[in-house]
Each structure stands twice: as structure tokens, then as C-alpha cells.
Motif scaffolding. Structure first.
Motif, short mmCIF file in Angstrom:
data_model
loop_
_atom_site.label_atom_id
_atom_site.label_comp_id
_atom_site.label_asym_id
_atom_site.label_seq_id
_atom_site.Cartn_x
_atom_site.Cartn_y
_atom_site.Cartn_z
N LEU A 205 0.83 -1.20 0.00
CA LEU A 205 0.00 0.00 0.00
C LEU A 205 0.87 1.25 0.00
CD1 LEU A 205 -2.78 1.23 -0.03
CD2 LEU A 205 -2.84 1.10 2.47
N GLY A 206 2.03 1.20 0.68
CA GLY A 206 2.94 2.34 0.64
C GLY A 206 3.39 2.66 -0.78
N ILE A 207 3.68 1.61 -1.56
CA ILE A 207 4.08 1.81 -2.96
C ILE A 207 2.91 2.34 -3.78
CG2 ILE A 207 4.86 0.61 -5.04
CD1 ILE A 207 6.42 -1.28 -3.23
N PHE A 208 1.73 1.75 -3.59
CA PHE A 208 0.56 2.17 -4.35
C PHE A 208 0.20 3.62 -4.05
CE2 PHE A 208 0.48 -2.02 -5.57
CZ PHE A 208 -0.66 -2.44 -6.23
N LEU A 209 0.33 4.05 -2.80
CA LEU A 209 -0.02 5.42 -2.43
C LEU A 209 0.89 6.45 -3.08
CD1 LEU A 209 -0.86 4.96 1.36
CD2 LEU A 209 -2.44 5.77 -0.41
N ARG A 210 2.11 6.03 -3.44
CA ARG A 210 3.02 6.97 -4.07
C ARG A 210 2.92 6.92 -5.59
NH1 ARG A 210 8.06 5.52 -0.15
NH2 ARG A 210 7.33 3.45 -0.73
N ALA A 211 2.09 6.02 -6.09
CA ALA A 211 1.92 5.90 -7.54
C ALA A 211 0.57 6.44 -8.01
CB ALA A 211 2.06 4.45 -7.97
N ALA A 216 -7.72 5.54 -5.24
CA ALA A 216 -7.36 4.56 -6.27
C ALA A 216 -6.38 3.53 -5.73
CB ALA A 216 -6.76 5.28 -7.48
N ALA A 217 -5.44 3.98 -4.89
CA ALA A 217 -4.45 3.06 -4.31
C ALA A 217 -5.13 2.04 -3.41
CB ALA A 217 -3.40 3.86 -3.53
N ILE A 218 -6.04 2.51 -2.57
CA ILE A 218 -6.74 1.62 -1.63
C ILE A 218 -7.59 0.59 -2.38
CG2 ILE A 218 -8.60 1.57 0.09
CD1 ILE A 218 -7.44 4.22 1.18
N VAL A 219 -8.33 1.05 -3.40
CA VAL A 219 -9.17 0.13 -4.17
C VAL A 219 -8.32 -0.85 -4.96
CG1 VAL A 219 -10.84 -0.04 -6.05
CG2 VAL A 219 -11.11 1.74 -4.31
N LEU A 279 -9.33 -2.92 5.86
CA LEU A 279 -7.95 -2.96 6.37
C LEU A 279 -7.11 -1.84 5.78
CD1 LEU A 279 -7.37 -6.83 6.20
CD2 LEU A 279 -7.79 -5.45 8.26
N ALA A 280 -7.27 -1.58 4.49
CA ALA A 280 -6.50 -0.51 3.84
C ALA A 280 -6.90 0.85 4.38
CB ALA A 280 -6.68 -0.57 2.33
N VAL A 281 -8.19 1.07 4.57
CA VAL A 281 -8.66 2.35 5.12
C VAL A 281 -8.15 2.53 6.55
CG1 VAL A 281 -10.72 3.58 5.91
CG2 VAL A 281 -10.68 2.55 3.64
N ALA A 282 -8.15 1.46 7.33
CA ALA A 282 -7.65 1.54 8.70
C ALA A 282 -6.18 1.92 8.72
CB ALA A 282 -7.86 0.21 9.41
N ARG A 283 -5.40 1.35 7.82
CA ARG A 283 -3.98 1.68 7.73
C ARG A 283 -3.79 3.13 7.32
NH1 ARG A 283 0.42 3.92 4.91
NH2 ARG A 283 2.02 2.39 4.36
#
Length: 359
Positions: A205-211, A216-219, A279-283
Motif C-alpha cells: 500500500l505504501g508503494i501504491f499510495l506513491r503511484a 485509487a491506491a486503496i481500491v 484494512l487498507a482504510v484503517a492503515r
């Protein structure tokens, strides 16, 4: 020289595709290796049967004999072995920890304005242990209560009961060893939750959030999370010749058929997707892994305890499988439960301010 935002954005998005390729190649390599691993296991089973050998070899032989007629188990282990085997090349491909990125030298160290977005680093969380306990109690509590209600409604039967609430006779009446059930559930919940949260919500998720943008990253990651967990052999799956070189691909075809089965999608895939989203939203909203680990561990604990104490009732109308499947994690009821859990997580974290990545 500081890399341009366009350059960093291009490489950040490239990392997302590399991760997707890693999962696809791991699955294909697992299908290739599955019959070889099966034959290897059968060989050890034959050599060690009735003989006093090394304890590790004896254990492998006994495990192989128990799974002799269960090729899907060998397939699962083959995919896991392939994923571990390819993890080193993936790390090298992503160029982990090699300093600041440039157009010619990409790494996971990304400037604060990378891709026009800061991403989100994990932050210290003084409330972490409390959030972990809260997440565990929330997820486990709701799921266990839901399981009890479903058993009362006749969808499941207690293993030590003679019949279900609807009168279905239990042909496999057995004692429920609660101590053993709870102990195994706690071990599984701890190990799986920590490993998967570190991998999916910590690293990926850290990688997705920077891309890409946060939503969109969470989904996107949650779809990947659901797909990985949905890629398991269907119940009763068989392979005519597990020793054939194409045996893994025969089983893979049965697995992929799940994705065009509306009942399977509605009953399991979307439930796992909802869990991944929560889980992604919680993070993201806490910028830490404490809460998602607690939630994940709670779900696994409740699932394992309920699975070890009940049997699914087989003689139910086909329409009821849409509400709840053969486990309490399948169907529209568990999907609705995940949505309720997500709403409670959102309510609990709505006042958290000044977290990394929230601006």
C-alpha cells in the motif's frame, strides 16, 4: 540532481505493474512446479513408509501420505514456494534501499513531493496497542455473534449437537475441544495477520499510495488482495493425473473459473474485497499497522474458532448460499458485516489529524 515529478511518477507506477507481474508469474511458476513437487512428495512418502529415518524427512513423508489424494494442497505449496523463490528477484527489480531515485536509478526512497503526492509513511502511534485490541475485539466479536445467530437460524450446526436448529441430522457428532480450537486459532491469527499486514498494507500500500491517489491506491490494492485470496482450488477439485506435466494448469483452469461464476463472486470475492478495503482504510487513516493487524487477527481468530466448532448444513436451498456460504466469511451476510465494521472504523478514526499523507 533532484528527479522531476514526471520521472518519479512514471517509476512509481512502474513499481505497481512490477508487483502485479510478480503475482502472475508466481502463479504460473507454481502451476509448472506443482506436478514435480507432487512426485517428489510421493517419492518421500514411499521411501519413509514404515522406516525409521531422519525426523524431518519422516515428517515430510507423513505429510505427503496424508495429502496423496489432495493435489490442490501440493498446488498451494508450489505457489507459495514460487512466491518465495521470486521474492529476491522482485526486491532487486524494485531496487529496494539504493538511495534517492533519479531517472536512471529508481528505489523505494521517494521524495516528499514524489508523483505530486507524498504517499504515506508509517508513523509512530502511541495508541497502537489500544487500537490493536479494539480492532481484534471489534472484528472477532461481530463475526462470532454473527456466527452464533446463523447457527441459531440453522445455517450451521454445532459439532457436538445431534441436529441443527432446522432439524438437519448431524452425521458427524464429535466433541468440541475448545482449548485446542482456541489455541490453534490464536496462533493462526497472529502469524497470518502480522505477515499479511506487513506485506499488503505496510509495503504494497505504501508503494501504491506513491503511484496514485489514495482512493485509487486503496481500491487497487484491495482488488489485488481479494484476487490473491480468491485464487484457491474450488471444493472437491480433482485432477485426473496429478503426475502429468500439465496437472498444475488443469487445476489453475478450475481456479480461474471462479472469476466467471456469479455465485462465487458474490459469495466470496466481494466479501474478501470488502475486508481488504476496511484494512487498507484503517492503515491509511491511522498511518500505522496496529489497527489493521488487530482487525485482521480478529477476523481470522473468529473464523478459525467457528470453523473448529461447527459444521455447515449441507441440505439448504441453493438461494441460501447467496446469504452465507459454507463458512462465515462467504456470502452477503459477511459482506454486510464487513461494511458495518468499516463504518465503525471510519467513525473511530475520523478525528485523527496531522497524519502523514493527509495534508
Amino acid at each position: 540532481m533532484r528527479p522531476s515529478v514526471r520521472c518519479v511518477s512514471r517509476y512509481a507506477q512502474s513499481d505497481v505493474w512490477k508487483i502485479a507481474a510478480y503475482f502472475v508469474v508466481s502463479l504460473l511458476l507454481g502451476a509448472v512446479l506443482a506436478p514435480w513437487i507432487y512426485n517428489f512428495g510421493m517419492g518421500i512418502a514411499e521411501v519413509t513408509e514404515g522406516k525409521d529415518t531422519n525426523s524431518l524427512v519422516s515428517w515430510l513423508g507423513a505429510a505427503a501420505r496424508r495429502s496423496q489424494d489432495n493435489f490442490p494442497r501440493f498446488f498451494d505449496r508450489s505457489v507459495l514456494f514460487s512466491a518465495l523463490l521470486l521474492l529476491g528477484p522482485l526486491v532487486a527489480w524494485l531496487r529496494l534501499g539504493r538511495g534517492k531515485p533519479s531517472c536512471g536509478d529508481w528505489s523505494l526512497y521517494i521524495p516528499e513531493n514524489a508523483a505530486g503526492r507524498p504517499g504515506q509513511r508509517l508513523a509512530k502511534n502511541r495508541r497502537g496497542p489500544v487500537e490493536l485490541l479494539f480492532g481484534f475485539m471489534l472484528a472477532a466479536g461481530l463475526l462470532l455473534v454473527s456466527g452464533w445467530l446463523l447457527t441459531t437460524a440453522g445455517f450451521f450446526v454445532w459439532r457436538d449437537a445431534g441436529a441443527s436448529a432446522r432439524g438437519w441430522v448431524n452425521p458427524l457428532v464429535t466433541e468440541i475441544k475448545w482449548g485446542s480450537v482456541i489455541r490453534r486459532a490464536l496462533i493462526a491469527a497472529t502469524i497470518v495477520a502480522v505477515i499479511e499486514e506487513f506485506l499488503f498494507r505496510g509495503v504494497l500500500l505504501g508503494i501504491f499510495l506513491r503511484a496514485m491517489q489514495p482512493a485509487a491506491a486503496i481500491v487497487s490494492l484491495s482488488v489485488l488482495f481479494a484476487a490473491v485470496h480468491f485464487l484457491e482450488p474450488p471444493r472437491g477439485a480433482t485432477v485426473p493425473d496429478p503426475e502429468a506435466l500439465d496437472a498444475g494448469f488443469v487445476l489453475l483452469g478450475q481456479i480461474l473459473h471462479h472469476f466467471i461464476d456469479p455465485l462465487a463472486l458474490a459469495g466470496r470475492f466481494f466479501s474478501i474485497l470488502a475486508v481488504g478495503l476496511v484494512l487498507a482504510v484503517a492503515r491509511y487513516r491511522t498511518a500505522s499497522l496496529w489497527l489493521p493487524i488487530g482487525l485482521h487477527a480478529g477476523w481470522i481468530f473468529a473464523y478459525q474458532v467457528f470453523k473448529g466448532a461447527t459444521w455447515p448444513v449441507a441440505q439448504l436451498p441453493a438461494s441460501s448460499k447467496l446469504l452465507v456460504g459454507s463458512t462465515i466469511l462467504e456470502g452477503l451476510v459477511p459482506l454486510g458485516l464487513a461494511v458495518v465494521t468499516g463504518m465503525l472504523v471510519m467513525a473511530m478514526t475520523e478525528r485523527r489529524k496531522n497524519l502523514p499523507g493527509h495534508g
